[in-house]
Design a protein around this motif. Sequence first.
Motif, mmCIF file in Angstrom:
data_model
loop_
_atom_site.group_PDB
_atom_site.id
_atom_site.type_symbol
_atom_site.label_atom_id
_atom_site.label_comp_id
_atom_site.label_asym_id
_atom_site.label_seq_id
_atom_site.Cartn_x
_atom_site.Cartn_y
_atom_site.Cartn_z
ATOM 1 N N ARG A 284 0.818 -1.235 -0.057
ATOM 2 C CA ARG A 284 -0.034 0.121 -0.082
ATOM 3 C C ARG A 284 1.025 0.940 -0.169
ATOM 4 O O ARG A 284 1.953 1.231 0.793
ATOM 5 N N GLY A 285 0.833 1.811 -0.697
ATOM 6 C CA GLY A 285 1.466 3.104 -0.856
ATOM 7 C C GLY A 285 1.981 2.963 -1.893
ATOM 8 O O GLY A 285 2.058 2.030 -2.673
ATOM 9 N N ASP A 286 3.158 4.110 -2.371
ATOM 10 C CA ASP A 286 3.712 3.832 -2.923
ATOM 11 C C ASP A 286 5.613 3.726 -3.001
ATOM 12 O O ASP A 286 5.916 4.858 -2.288
ATOM 13 N N LEU A 287 5.961 3.122 -2.628
ATOM 14 C CA LEU A 287 7.115 2.299 -2.444
ATOM 15 C C LEU A 287 8.268 3.196 -3.436
ATOM 16 O O LEU A 287 9.750 3.272 -3.216
ATOM 17 N N GLY A 288 8.068 3.550 -3.938
ATOM 18 C CA GLY A 288 8.984 4.038 -5.076
ATOM 19 C C GLY A 288 9.386 5.962 -4.765
ATOM 20 O O GLY A 288 10.902 6.485 -5.081
ATOM 21 N N ALA A 289 8.370 5.785 -3.605
ATOM 22 C CA ALA A 289 8.815 7.532 -2.918
ATOM 23 C C ALA A 289 9.563 7.465 -1.470
ATOM 24 O O ALA A 289 10.083 8.627 -1.561
ATOM 25 N N VAL A 290 10.027 5.919 -1.731
ATOM 26 C CA VAL A 290 10.174 5.743 -0.093
ATOM 27 C C VAL A 290 12.469 6.352 -0.396
ATOM 28 O O VAL A 290 12.828 6.218 -1.620
#
Length: 388
Positions: A284-290
């Motif tokens: 859930r959520g944008d893993l690429g923005a981590v």
Amino acid sequence: MRWTAPPWPLLRLLAWVGTCWALLAVLLDPAEPARTALVTGYAALWAWQAVRPWNPPVAAVPLLAPVILLVIALAPGAGGGDGFRPFPFTEGTYADGALAVATAPVWIHLVVLARGRDLAWAVPLTLVLAPVRHLLDGGLPLWPAWIMWGVGFMVLGSAFRIHGMLYEARLRLTREAVAEERRKIAREVHDLVGHGLGVVMLNITAARLATSRGNADAAGRALAEAERAGRRSVRDVHRGLVLLRDPAGAAAPPIAPAPPTAEDTGALVAELRAGGLAVALTTRGDLGAVDPAVGLTIFRVVQEALSNTARHAPGAEAAVTVAVGDAAAEVTVTDPGPADARGRPSTGGLGLVGMHERVGVHGGVLRAGPDGAGWTVHATIPLTGTAP
């Protein structure tokens, strides 16, 4: 703060300085028997300290310094010789001046060896010895020089002390940096080896089951995958060890591979599924923005938790949830436990320690422990470095 290793070569040199100047004071004025006896005893004391340095207890240093200086303060003033004016407001003989310089090792030993809290009372006590002696007996005409020399020598000793403290602090920081680097290397090697062995074991188990069913093709494919995983793990570990060496002399130093990120979690789960481990992945959520550092931690937590599942609960179906929110990322890995219900130890090895350290670096919290018959790993990692 006291030096853990006093600079004995320097203190021995200063002891010889005190000895020589005290003997010079005797040679310049040998007529006073009481003065000669006291100063000769003072010179003998420092000669003994120069030959066989004695490290007194730290609590005794502020008491020993005034006692030793009292020997010089009680010495009668020199009666003959030419006048000596080290400062315009002082007068005395050359023998008195030599005796004032002979006190140098006492001041420096006091500042270097004594505890910091003791200097508050020991320094004023040693400085007033000569003025009090002059007021009570009318002697020691060089008592202003006593104070000036004392302050100067203590400033020099303070410089030595501060230099030693800075040197020890630098050594301590270096040791801590080396220890942290070793922990980082241990975590990386553990993750590489643990994950590789987990995949190998999964495929070997699959090959054994296929052999028992008489499916030679499936067994061969599983063994081939186990061989590839083993070779890949050996290559990764070798590359990591090569990177630890100093590449200064190498013509073309090796380039470090890009570390995995949160987005690589899907590929990790797919690899383990291919090896026979049943894993359900939910994101859930944008893993690429981590942030990459946080993403590496997420990847390693999932990797270590699934490796533990493969090792301790073979055949169990694991569930992985990675949720990226506005302020933190939450990673949860659960499994129902081994099929034979024998359980596993509640105390982890280096893997759990490594996970705690990785999450703790970011200010996060990791909980790992039994959950009924199974096991649950839950990590909360702040996204302080998350890209906008």
